[in-house]
Design an enzyme around this catalytic site. Structure first.
Site, mmCIF file in Angstrom:
data_model
loop_
_atom_site.group_PDB
_atom_site.id
_atom_site.type_symbol
_atom_site.label_atom_id
_atom_site.label_comp_id
_atom_site.label_asym_id
_atom_site.label_seq_id
_atom_site.Cartn_x
_atom_site.Cartn_y
_atom_site.Cartn_z
ATOM 1 N N GLU A 99 7.616 -86.520 -84.270
ATOM 2 C CA GLU A 99 6.362 -87.247 -84.060
ATOM 3 C C GLU A 99 6.351 -88.556 -84.843
ATOM 4 O O GLU A 99 6.868 -88.611 -85.972
ATOM 5 C CB GLU A 99 5.177 -86.364 -84.499
ATOM 6 C CG GLU A 99 5.031 -85.109 -83.649
ATOM 7 C CD GLU A 99 3.809 -84.277 -84.022
ATOM 8 O OE1 GLU A 99 2.992 -84.714 -84.858
ATOM 9 O OE2 GLU A 99 3.689 -83.166 -83.459
ATOM 10 N N GLU A 151 0.726 -87.920 -75.969
ATOM 11 C CA GLU A 151 -0.244 -86.806 -75.989
ATOM 12 C C GLU A 151 -1.673 -87.312 -76.140
ATOM 13 O O GLU A 151 -1.959 -88.175 -76.981
ATOM 14 C CB GLU A 151 0.097 -85.828 -77.129
ATOM 15 C CG GLU A 151 -0.915 -84.665 -77.194
ATOM 16 C CD GLU A 151 -0.476 -83.491 -78.030
ATOM 17 O OE1 GLU A 151 0.680 -83.469 -78.515
ATOM 18 O OE2 GLU A 151 -1.312 -82.571 -78.195
ATOM 19 N N ASP A 189 6.542 -77.002 -81.850
ATOM 20 C CA ASP A 189 5.959 -76.405 -83.057
ATOM 21 C C ASP A 189 4.543 -75.893 -82.783
ATOM 22 O O ASP A 189 3.894 -75.351 -83.673
ATOM 23 C CB ASP A 189 6.010 -77.367 -84.245
ATOM 24 C CG ASP A 189 5.240 -78.646 -84.024
ATOM 25 O OD1 ASP A 189 4.688 -78.831 -82.919
ATOM 26 O OD2 ASP A 189 5.168 -79.467 -84.968
ATOM 27 N N SER A 190 4.100 -76.025 -81.514
ATOM 28 C CA SER A 190 2.877 -75.335 -81.091
ATOM 29 C C SER A 190 3.038 -73.832 -81.235
ATOM 30 O O SER A 190 2.046 -73.097 -81.139
ATOM 31 C CB SER A 190 2.543 -75.698 -79.641
ATOM 32 O OG SER A 190 3.680 -75.549 -78.810
HETATM 33 O O1 KIV Z 1 4.591 -78.531 -79.950
HETATM 34 C C1 KIV Z 1 4.412 -78.732 -78.744
HETATM 35 O O2 KIV Z 1 4.269 -77.796 -77.933
HETATM 36 C C2 KIV Z 1 4.379 -80.102 -78.289
HETATM 37 C C3 KIV Z 1 3.951 -80.369 -76.881
HETATM 38 C C4 KIV Z 1 2.519 -80.086 -76.736
HETATM 39 C C5 KIV Z 1 4.311 -81.724 -76.433
HETATM 40 O O3 KIV Z 1 4.666 -80.989 -79.022
#
Ligand code: KIV
Length: 247
Positions: free
Chosen positions: A96, A163, A25-26
């Site tokens: 998460e 993280e 979700d980044s």
């Molecule tokens: O959303 C993401 O890219 C992530 C990674 C940074 C682990 O959760």
């Protein structure tokens, strides 16, 4: 070895080299220019998850469940995960949370949904955590994150992302739990590592976290290509004879 990807072409390039591709979700920041991951929707994750899963032939594809799509109850989480898996063709989902998500992880894994857990800094909770600072430096926080790791491991997560968590704690978690740990700003002793592809290739330049290593710098070449193309079009140098069709 893991990287994120959000699009078909990037997936085709990285797929032979990695074991796992996370549609993270980044994408809130890398694709949509948002300030945080909180505004990402299930439909956004499904659209990008489908593009990535369709383009990967080797790596295991995991798709993030976005904020608000799983926290309410195990049943809500199952509905969201089932949609993601059925509509994208991915192999697993990531969510998460630690102790508070253990029941949900147990519920999902018992119903055929492989779950990757994500502990330490959990960006979807940025508003509750009060920022993106390093986690696990105080004894209380370290004990809580260790409890998270043990809870998600015990609940059946097939791997655990750690993280931006203090190195000694990340190392201790990796030694303690059975599930493979995947570090990002964690420890070289994690069983695997993950980074955001746009950071790795130097495309995302808004800021560079300490835990990012850039293996390429593609921002300047992209800007230069756009600049040169625009100049040639304005000067009527493009398209040249090689790029047009005779009558
Ligand atoms: O959303 C993401 O890219 C992530 C990674 C940074 C682990 O959760």
């Amino acid at each position: 070895m893991c990287l994120t990807s959000y699009t078909a072409l990037t997936t085709q390039l990285i797929d032979p080299h990695v074991d796992l591709i996370l549609v993270g979700d980044s994408l809130a920041m890398t694709i949509y220019g948002m300030d945080s991951t909180v505004g990402v929707t299930l439909d956004m994750m499904i659209a990008h998850g489908r593009a990535v899963a369709r383009s990967a032939g080797h790596a295991c594809v995991v798709v993030d469940l976005p904020f608000g799509s799983y926290e309410e109850s195990p049943a809500q989480a199952f509905r969201s995960a089932a949609r993601v898996m059925a509509e994208t063709g991915c192999a697993a989902v990531k969510l998460e949370g630690g102790v508070e998500m253990a029941e949900t992880i147990r519920f999902l894994t018992a119903r055929g949904v492989p779950v990757m857990a994500h502990i330490g800094l959990t960006p979807q909770s940025v508003n509750a955590l009060g920022g993106y600072g390093v986690r696990g430096r105080t004894a209380d926080q370290a004990a809580a994150i260790m409890a998270d790791a043990m809870a998600v491991d015990g609940a059946g997560a097939f791997s655990v992302v750690i993280e931006k968590t203090a190195e000694p704690l990340s190392r201790a978690i990796s030694e303690r739990i059975g599930a493979p740990t995947i570090g990002i700003g964690a420890s070289v002793t994690c069983d695997g590592q993950i980074l955001v592809i746009d950071d790795v290739i130097g495309l995302f330049t808004a800021f560079r976290p300490k835990f990012v290593k850039r293996y390429a710098e593609i921002a300047n070449p992209i800007a230069a290509a756009a600049r040169d193309y625009a100049a040639e079009v304005r000067a009527r140098q493009f398209p040249g004879p090689a790029h047009v069709f005779g009558g």
